[in-house]
Design an enzyme around this catalytic site. Structure first.
Site, PDB file in Angstrom:
ATOM      1  N   SER A  10      14.063 -20.129 -21.347  1.00 14.98           N
ATOM      2  CA  SER A  10      14.797 -20.108 -20.076  1.00 14.98           C
ATOM      3  C   SER A  10      15.653 -21.359 -19.905  1.00 14.98           C
ATOM      4  O   SER A  10      16.820 -21.287 -19.496  1.00 14.98           O
ATOM      5  CB  SER A  10      13.816 -19.989 -18.908  1.00 14.98           C
ATOM      6  OG  SER A  10      13.121 -18.775 -18.946  1.00 14.98           O
ATOM      7  N   GLY A  58      19.136 -10.256 -22.806  1.00 16.28           N
ATOM      8  CA  GLY A  58      19.494  -9.846 -21.454  1.00 16.28           C
ATOM      9  C   GLY A  58      19.940 -11.007 -20.596  1.00 16.28           C
ATOM     10  O   GLY A  58      20.838 -10.870 -19.754  1.00 16.28           O
ATOM     11  N   ARG A 100      19.540  -1.583 -20.492  1.00 16.15           N
ATOM     12  CA  ARG A 100      19.006  -2.413 -19.413  1.00 16.15           C
ATOM     13  C   ARG A 100      19.924  -2.377 -18.203  1.00 16.15           C
ATOM     14  O   ARG A 100      21.146  -2.378 -18.333  1.00 16.15           O
ATOM     15  CB  ARG A 100      18.809  -3.857 -19.890  1.00 16.15           C
ATOM     16  CG  ARG A 100      17.928  -3.884 -21.095  1.00 16.15           C
ATOM     17  CD  ARG A 100      16.878  -4.865 -21.308  1.00 16.15           C
ATOM     18  NE  ARG A 100      16.455  -5.813 -20.364  1.00 16.15           N
ATOM     19  CZ  ARG A 100      16.052  -7.026 -20.733  1.00 16.15           C
ATOM     20  NH1 ARG A 100      16.126  -7.405 -21.997  1.00 16.15           N
ATOM     21  NH2 ARG A 100      15.572  -7.862 -19.846  1.00 16.15           N
ATOM     22  N   GLN A 113      17.606 -12.709 -12.987  1.00 13.98           N
ATOM     23  CA  GLN A 113      18.779 -13.031 -13.805  1.00 13.98           C
ATOM     24  C   GLN A 113      20.078 -12.671 -13.095  1.00 13.98           C
ATOM     25  O   GLN A 113      21.099 -13.339 -13.293  1.00 13.98           O
ATOM     26  CB  GLN A 113      18.689 -12.313 -15.153  1.00 13.98           C
ATOM     27  CG  GLN A 113      17.562 -12.833 -16.030  1.00 13.98           C
ATOM     28  CD  GLN A 113      17.338 -11.969 -17.257  1.00 13.98           C
ATOM     29  OE1 GLN A 113      17.987 -10.937 -17.442  1.00 13.98           O
ATOM     30  NE2 GLN A 113      16.410 -12.381 -18.101  1.00 13.98           N
ATOM     31  N   SER A 125       9.963 -13.330  -8.976  1.00 14.14           N
ATOM     32  CA  SER A 125      10.336 -14.223 -10.086  1.00 14.14           C
ATOM     33  C   SER A 125      11.074 -15.464  -9.604  1.00 14.14           C
ATOM     34  O   SER A 125      11.972 -15.963 -10.284  1.00 14.14           O
ATOM     35  CB  SER A 125      11.181 -13.463 -11.127  1.00 14.14           C
ATOM     36  OG  SER A 125      10.482 -12.354 -11.642  1.00 14.14           O
ATOM     37  N   ASP A 129       6.285 -12.259 -17.213  1.00 11.91           N
ATOM     38  CA  ASP A 129       6.146 -12.426 -18.659  1.00 11.91           C
ATOM     39  C   ASP A 129       4.710 -12.691 -19.096  1.00 11.91           C
ATOM     40  O   ASP A 129       4.408 -12.637 -20.291  1.00 11.91           O
ATOM     41  CB  ASP A 129       7.051 -13.557 -19.153  1.00 11.91           C
ATOM     42  CG  ASP A 129       8.511 -13.140 -19.219  1.00 11.91           C
ATOM     43  OD1 ASP A 129       8.786 -11.925 -19.177  1.00 11.91           O
ATOM     44  OD2 ASP A 129       9.388 -14.020 -19.313  1.00 11.91           O
ATOM     45  N   LYS A 176      11.644  -5.072 -18.335  1.00 13.78           N
ATOM     46  CA  LYS A 176      11.802  -6.098 -19.364  1.00 13.78           C
ATOM     47  C   LYS A 176      12.299  -5.447 -20.657  1.00 13.78           C
ATOM     48  O   LYS A 176      12.925  -4.391 -20.638  1.00 13.78           O
ATOM     49  CB  LYS A 176      10.472  -6.838 -19.555  1.00 13.78           C
ATOM     50  CG  LYS A 176      10.062  -7.667 -18.332  1.00 13.78           C
ATOM     51  CD  LYS A 176      10.990  -8.860 -18.165  1.00 13.78           C
ATOM     52  CE  LYS A 176      10.591  -9.767 -17.039  1.00 13.78           C
ATOM     53  NZ  LYS A 176      11.428 -10.985 -16.984  1.00 13.78           N
ATOM     54  N   ARG A 212       6.552  -2.818 -19.943  1.00 13.65           N
ATOM     55  CA  ARG A 212       5.364  -3.512 -20.451  1.00 13.65           C
ATOM     56  C   ARG A 212       4.064  -2.981 -19.858  1.00 13.65           C
ATOM     57  O   ARG A 212       3.014  -3.087 -20.494  1.00 13.65           O
ATOM     58  CB  ARG A 212       5.494  -5.018 -20.210  1.00 13.65           C
ATOM     59  CG  ARG A 212       6.509  -5.673 -21.129  1.00 13.65           C
ATOM     60  CD  ARG A 212       6.644  -7.155 -20.879  1.00 13.65           C
ATOM     61  NE  ARG A 212       7.612  -7.746 -21.811  1.00 13.65           N
ATOM     62  CZ  ARG A 212       8.232  -8.894 -21.601  1.00 13.65           C
ATOM     63  NH1 ARG A 212       8.006  -9.585 -20.494  1.00 13.65           N
ATOM     64  NH2 ARG A 212       9.086  -9.369 -22.499  1.00 13.65           N
ATOM     65  N   ARG A 224       6.985 -10.377 -26.735  1.00 13.49           N
ATOM     66  CA  ARG A 224       5.775 -10.775 -26.012  1.00 13.49           C
ATOM     67  C   ARG A 224       4.604  -9.840 -26.330  1.00 13.49           C
ATOM     68  O   ARG A 224       3.450 -10.265 -26.353  1.00 13.49           O
ATOM     69  CB  ARG A 224       6.043 -10.850 -24.516  1.00 13.49           C
ATOM     70  CG  ARG A 224       7.197 -11.790 -24.194  1.00 13.49           C
ATOM     71  CD  ARG A 224       7.047 -12.535 -22.907  1.00 13.49           C
ATOM     72  NE  ARG A 224       8.183 -13.436 -22.712  1.00 13.49           N
ATOM     73  CZ  ARG A 224       8.288 -14.642 -23.234  1.00 13.49           C
ATOM     74  NH1 ARG A 224       7.310 -15.107 -24.007  1.00 13.49           N
ATOM     75  NH2 ARG A 224       9.350 -15.397 -23.017  1.00 13.49           N
TER      76      ARG A 224
END
Length: 429
Positions: free
Chosen positions: A21, A89, A118, A166, A192, A311, A338, A342, A384
């Protein structure tokens, strides 16, 4: 593929990789600053390299080294080709906003198969509120994205706070180019938030100030107009998201490890992994710049709000498999947006190993089974998942085969080598 077998003991000292990041934001800020910046300890991972190469297409000159990136920033120029950001992304979303501020012409941004699925529409809608012209070539809110150079003509933009931080980071990094002061107004509660705190922190180091709006009926951010990015020397800290797999291995296995390059006062939301394992019963030692773990520990299931730590969900899912009772993950609808869904992926793949996981709309309920069996696992091109499932495989009976291990190059390029260095029974075939 990665072959993982039961590992009896891990021991050693290793460093967490640099933060993905922070590296993304630092190289983009440095590219927007007119002058020379030195970025020390950058992450030489695929996603961050995508940001660096894209910035070069916008006019920056970047010398890429293992321990330092030297960035000569300049005014934005029109790319002379389509900007392909691979699987990143973060790069796509930040540069979609930034590309509106080239002096003339159009920018086309695209990526790989995963990136072209995405969601981008919330950001495109926000940029249109600012008077900018941008659109999806497929008219479905996904890349390829076309952005026309243009002047920001509105000083207020509204955007949801519960989709992707983002999108908001992109606005934060674009609005300083406006001639007028601007406000980003959140229309839903924010998720987030730590990622936005990282953005604000990096922008501050490069001379750009962002303020918060915290009123009774209004929340968001305020940005002064006509701000200028300024070059600087910047050191990138270690990544808590990546360190979470090392932490999980340490608390679950017979271990004696020290994880360096993780800081107690970090603004990263994923530093919460330390508090999570402590609440579950692990007596880990957190120091100013390292974590010491002597495991294993008996863990107890807890309830975990993942609003700000999406995450960490794969890591938490593995921890929950070996905890007594139930581990409940909630407020994680955005975890589905993501690299893959997930929540669904953790449920499907860990269940193959004998895990008891119930998938909910916004999370997971994991009932500890204390024992997993080796299986062949898909990872859906998600770095991940590869790393979290590796930890599961190190504790499982038999052999675990993990597909798509090359995706770790996105955030932790030497993951396999570092895990081997502390005694993990893993190999690439």
């Amino acid at each position: 593929m990665l072959v993982v077998k039961k590992t009896p003991y891990i021991k050693g000292i290793l460093s967490a990789p640099p933060s993905k990041s922070y590296t993304h934001r630092a190289v983009i800020c440095a590219s927007l600053a007119n002058g020379l910046s030195n970025l020390k300890n950058p992450l030489n991972g695929a996603d961050c390299l995508s940001s660096a190469h894209a910035c070069e297409m916008f006019g920056a000159e970047i010398g890429l080294g293992n321990e330092k990136w030297i960035v000569m920033g300049s005014e934005l120029k029109t790319p002379d080709n389509i900007v392909d950001i691979g699987n990143s992304g973060t790069t796509l979303r930040i540069l979609t906003g930034i590309s509106s501020q080239i002096s003339n012409g159009y920018t086309v941004l695209t990526g790989d198969d995963s990136i072209r699925k995405r969601p981008m529409q919330p950001l495109l809608d926000a940029l249109k509120q600012l008077g900018l012209i941008c659109f999806s070539t497929k008219n479905n809110g996904t890349a390829p994205i076309v952005v026309k150079s243009g002047k920001i003509s509105s000083n207020v933009v509204e955007i949801r706070g519960d989709m992707s931080s983002q999108f908001i980071t992109s606005l934060m990094m674009t609005l300083p180019f406006s001639e007028d002061d601007s406000e980003i107004i959140l229309t839903t509660p924010l998720k987030s938030e730590p990622y936005l705190n990282i953005t604000i922190d990096v922008l501050d180091k490069f001379g750009v100030k962002i303020g918060k709006i915290e009123e009774k009926n209004k929340s968001g951010y305020k940005i002064k107009g006509n701000q200028t990015y300024k070059p600087c020397d910047y050191t990138i800290e270690g990544d808590y998201s990546s360190a979470s797999y090392l932490v999980a291995a340490g608390v679950l296995l017979n271990s004696d490890i020290v994880i360096k390059n993780v800081f107690k006062d970090s603004k990263q939301g994923d530093r919460e992994i330390i508090e999570i394992v402590k609440k579950m019963g692990a007596d880990v030692e957190i120091n100013d710049d390292n974590v010491k773990i002597t495991g294993p520990y008996e863990l107890n299931g807890i309830e975990i709000d993942v609003t700000d730590i999406p995450d960490l969900v794969p890591t938490i899912a593995v921890l929950g498999c070996f905890a007594k009772g139930k581990t409940v993950v909630y407020n994680g609808e955005h975890v589905r947006l993501k690299e893959c869904d997930r929540l669904a992926a953790c449920t499907a793949e860990l269940s193959k190993m004998g895990a008891r996981i119930e998938e909910k709309k916004d999370g997971l309920i994991i009932t500890g089974v204390h024992k997993l069996n080796g299986a062949k696992l898909k990872t859906y091109h998600d770095h991940r998942l590869v790393m979290a499932f590796t930890i599961a495989g190190m504790l499982a009976d038999g052999e675990t085969i993990i597909e798509g291990e090359d995706s770790v190059k996105i955030s932790f390029p030497d993951f396999v080598d570092k895990m081997k260095s502390i005694g993990s029974n893993i190999k690439v075939i």
